[in-house]
Design an enzyme around this catalytic site. Structure first.
Site, PDB file in Angstrom:
ATOM      1  N   ARG A 105       3.589 -35.737  26.591  1.00 23.52           N
ATOM      2  CA  ARG A 105       3.341 -34.461  27.260  1.00 23.52           C
ATOM      3  C   ARG A 105       1.984 -34.518  27.957  1.00 23.52           C
ATOM      4  NH1 ARG A 105       6.461 -32.221  22.571  1.00 23.52           N
ATOM      5  NH2 ARG A 105       4.642 -32.297  21.229  1.00 23.52           N
TER       6      ARG A 105
ATOM      7  N   PHE B  69      16.025 -29.832  28.244  1.00 24.54           N
ATOM      8  CA  PHE B  69      15.958 -30.036  26.789  1.00 24.54           C
ATOM      9  C   PHE B  69      14.532 -29.688  26.323  1.00 24.54           C
ATOM     10  CE2 PHE B  69      18.757 -33.174  28.767  1.00 24.54           C
ATOM     11  CZ  PHE B  69      19.968 -32.963  28.131  1.00 24.54           C
TER      12      PHE B  69
ATOM     13  N   ASP C 269      17.137 -24.988  27.670  1.00 34.34           N
ATOM     14  CA  ASP C 269      17.571 -25.502  26.364  1.00 34.34           C
ATOM     15  C   ASP C 269      18.843 -24.759  25.966  1.00 34.34           C
ATOM     16  OD1 ASP C 269      16.013 -27.276  24.009  1.00 34.34           O
ATOM     17  OD2 ASP C 269      17.581 -25.941  23.254  1.00 34.34           O
TER      18      ASP C 269
ATOM     19  N   ASN D 122      23.373 -25.278  28.880  1.00 33.04           N
ATOM     20  CA  ASN D 122      23.629 -26.695  28.671  1.00 33.04           C
ATOM     21  C   ASN D 122      23.047 -27.435  29.881  1.00 33.04           C
ATOM     22  OD1 ASN D 122      24.806 -29.271  28.713  1.00 33.04           O
ATOM     23  ND2 ASN D 122      26.564 -28.530  27.541  1.00 33.04           N
TER      24      ASN D 122
ATOM     25  N   ASP E 239      14.314 -34.762  28.212  1.00 32.47           N
ATOM     26  CA  ASP E 239      13.989 -35.176  26.835  1.00 32.47           C
ATOM     27  C   ASP E 239      15.125 -34.784  25.896  1.00 32.47           C
ATOM     28  OD1 ASP E 239      12.702 -36.016  24.557  1.00 32.47           O
ATOM     29  OD2 ASP E 239      11.405 -34.256  24.410  1.00 32.47           O
TER      30      ASP E 239
ATOM     31  N   CYS F 171      15.406 -40.943  22.621  1.00 35.35           N
ATOM     32  CA  CYS F 171      14.923 -41.167  21.253  1.00 35.35           C
ATOM     33  C   CYS F 171      16.017 -41.802  20.399  1.00 35.35           C
ATOM     34  CB  CYS F 171      14.406 -39.870  20.640  1.00 35.35           C
ATOM     35  SG  CYS F 171      15.623 -38.565  20.598  1.00 35.35           S
TER      36      CYS F 171
HETATM   37  N1  SAH Z   1      11.090 -31.665  24.934  1.00 35.72           N
HETATM   38  C1  SAH Z   1      10.938 -31.023  23.658  1.00 35.72           C
HETATM   39  C2  SAH Z   1      11.797 -31.632  22.569  1.00 35.72           C
HETATM   40  C3  SAH Z   1      13.265 -31.673  22.895  1.00 35.72           C
HETATM   41  S1  SAH Z   1      14.305 -31.950  21.538  1.00 35.72           S
HETATM   42  C4  SAH Z   1       9.465 -31.037  23.259  1.00 35.72           C
HETATM   43  O1  SAH Z   1       8.649 -31.667  23.932  1.00 35.72           O
HETATM   44  O2  SAH Z   1       9.138 -30.393  22.262  1.00 35.72           O
HETATM   45  C5  SAH Z   1      15.884 -31.779  22.211  1.00 35.72           C
HETATM   46  C6  SAH Z   1      16.317 -30.351  22.544  1.00 35.72           C
HETATM   47  O3  SAH Z   1      17.545 -30.430  23.276  1.00 35.72           O
HETATM   48  C7  SAH Z   1      16.581 -29.445  21.362  1.00 35.72           C
HETATM   49  O4  SAH Z   1      15.762 -28.302  21.475  1.00 35.72           O
HETATM   50  C8  SAH Z   1      18.067 -29.027  21.507  1.00 35.72           C
HETATM   51  O5  SAH Z   1      18.279 -27.647  21.226  1.00 35.72           O
HETATM   52  C9  SAH Z   1      18.328 -29.278  22.970  1.00 35.72           C
HETATM   53  N2  SAH Z   1      19.692 -29.611  23.395  1.00 35.72           N
HETATM   54  C10 SAH Z   1      20.599 -30.408  22.779  1.00 35.72           C
HETATM   55  N3  SAH Z   1      21.700 -30.561  23.574  1.00 35.72           N
HETATM   56  C11 SAH Z   1      21.475 -29.840  24.698  1.00 35.72           C
HETATM   57  C12 SAH Z   1      22.225 -29.607  25.902  1.00 35.72           C
HETATM   58  N4  SAH Z   1      23.419 -30.173  26.108  1.00 35.72           N
HETATM   59  N5  SAH Z   1      21.671 -28.825  26.853  1.00 35.72           N
HETATM   60  C13 SAH Z   1      20.465 -28.250  26.663  1.00 35.72           C
HETATM   61  N6  SAH Z   1      19.704 -28.452  25.557  1.00 35.72           N
HETATM   62  C14 SAH Z   1      20.211 -29.237  24.590  1.00 35.72           C
END
Ligand code: SAH
Length: 386
Positions: free
Chosen positions: A205, A220, A241, A268, A289, A329
């Site tokens: 970040r 995400f 998200d 989504n 992410d 990840c």
């Molecule tokens: N970028 C964030 C961490 C992301 S973790 C940070 O820096 O803190 C991954 C995230 O993706 C989770 O919050 C989960 O709710 C979300 N997620 C999972 N599948 C998803 C989808 N299809 N569309 C949108 N969000 C999704």
């Protein structure tokens, strides 16, 4: 002393620097699950001390050589060393990982710091049996206001351990305020994902702030990690998200930090990217992410097609000269495979793309060079030329 004898193949593995010996390489056991055991080689030679599990496929997690018996001083020294290392990193945040399991010589132990609170996970039988002792040492060494055991990860089921969350020392509130760089977050250590925040992305970040500008799309976003760190550099931010709770926290965190250019949507990301393409939206900076698409070997193919799709769509939405910060990840998708999938997305998008930085998890989550399993996070900073 409890003893476990391992096969020649197991010995070779330990000699190669890997602390895990699988059940298939265990020859005989005179121990109960959860014991600290003396490990002997096929010819009876003492190899060292280890944590023993009678349930997990990972039967042995090596702790030390045969000359170091793990008593109270041993645990104290290992924890102290982990803390000293974090102190030396000059971390500009009040939330970070204090103990990262195997990479700190403390297999299956996780300790995260959230301001004056600690969150602990004991992820094997033998580490779990030491939870009270570890808590005592942490209390002594860091004098926290509270210690929470977030022992609800599913991997504990593989050890035959129950999933539970308990405050073990002091009191732990439902909301803890932490700072990361210039951003303040409210974290829920009791129920948040992982132990509350995605601490492993902190340095990514921070690195991303060097590139962010113009219109940002943060896909995400969880509780706004990248979006909030990058917002001061950008004209507008769209954070997406799928979790309604996460999006509510993005909004609350944006307000708390007086960031007025952040819009958060519960969507989504796959659908949102398609919709943005349809409306011909364009961005100057994009962050992707996603959660681990490949949780195991069987799901790698599907995961690769997921990574391909989001990166392809993102590269199409990106203006020439713009940056894509793209992460994976999934341990099961290695660095080479991830770079491969992103390059194939670039050629399908007819984009000329340069790789500006190749990054991984933060330094408080060190990779143990002989344990490939500890290298899981990939973060590529890409620039689209045209
Ligand atoms: N970028 C964030 C961490 C992301 S973790 C940070 O820096 O803190 C991954 C995230 O993706 C989770 O919050 C989960 O709710 C979300 N997620 C999972 N599948 C998803 C989808 N299809 N569309 C949108 N969000 C999704």
């Amino acid at each position: 002393m409890s003893t476990v004898t391992i096969t020649h193949r197991g010995e070779e593995r330990v000699r190669g620097g890997h602390p895990w010996v699988y059940r298939t390489d265990v020859a005989s056991v005179e121990a109960s699950g959860g014991d600290v055991v003396l490990v002997r080689g096929s010819r009876g030679r003492a190899i060292g001390y280890a944590l023993y599990s009678d349930r997990s496929e990972i039967a042995i997690r090596m702790l030390s050589g045969a000359d170091v018996a793990p008593g109270r001083d041993f645990w104290r020294q290992r924890i102290e060393a982990a803390i000293r290392y974090r102190d030396a990193l000059g971390i500009d945040a009040t939330a970070y990982r204090l103990v990262h399991g195997e990479a700190d010589g403390l297999p299956s132990l996780i300790v995260d710091r959230y301001a004056e609170y600690l969150v602990v996970q004991t992820l094997s039988q033998a580490m779990d049996r030491r939870l009270a002792e570890i808590t005592g040492l942490l209390a002594e060494l860091t004098t926290p206001a509270g210690i929470l055991a977030r022992n609800d990860p599913r991997v504990r089921l593989l050890e035959g351990l129950e999933q539970r969350v308990d405050a073990l020392h002091g009191t732990v509130p439902e909301r803890v305020m932490v700072r990361e760089g210039r951003v303040t977050y409210e974290v829920d250590p009791w129920r948040g994902q992982k132990t509350g925040l995605f601490l492993d992305q902190r340095e990514n970040r921070e690195a991303a702030t060097r590139y962010a500008r113009g219109r940002l799309f943060d896909g995400f976003s969880y509780n706004g990690g990248f979006a909030l760190a990058l917002a001061p550099r950008c004209d507008s931010v769209l954070a997406v998200d799928i979790s309604e709770d996460a999006v509510a926290r993005i909004r609350a965190n944006a307000a708390r930090n007086a960031l007025t250019n952040v819009e958060a949507r519960t969507m989504n990301v796959f659908d949102e990217l398609r919709e943005l393409e349809r409306t011909r939206a364009r961005f100057d900076t994009i962050v992707l992410d996603p959660p681990a698409f490949a949780k195991n070997k069987a799901s790698v193919r599907k995961a690769l097609s997921g990574y391909k799709e989001i990166n392809l769509r993102a590269l199409k939405l990106l203006e020439p000269g713009g940056f894509l910060i793209t992460c994976s990840c999934s341990y099961n998708v290695g660095e080479a495979a991830f770079v491969d999938v992103v390059s194939s997305a670039a050629s399908d998008a007819h984009a000329t793309v340069t790789m500006v930085e190749k990054r991984t998890q933060g330094r408080d989550h060190p990779i143990l060079i002989n344990v490939p399993e500890t290298y899981y996070l990939k973060c590529l900073v890409l620039r689209k030329l045209d």
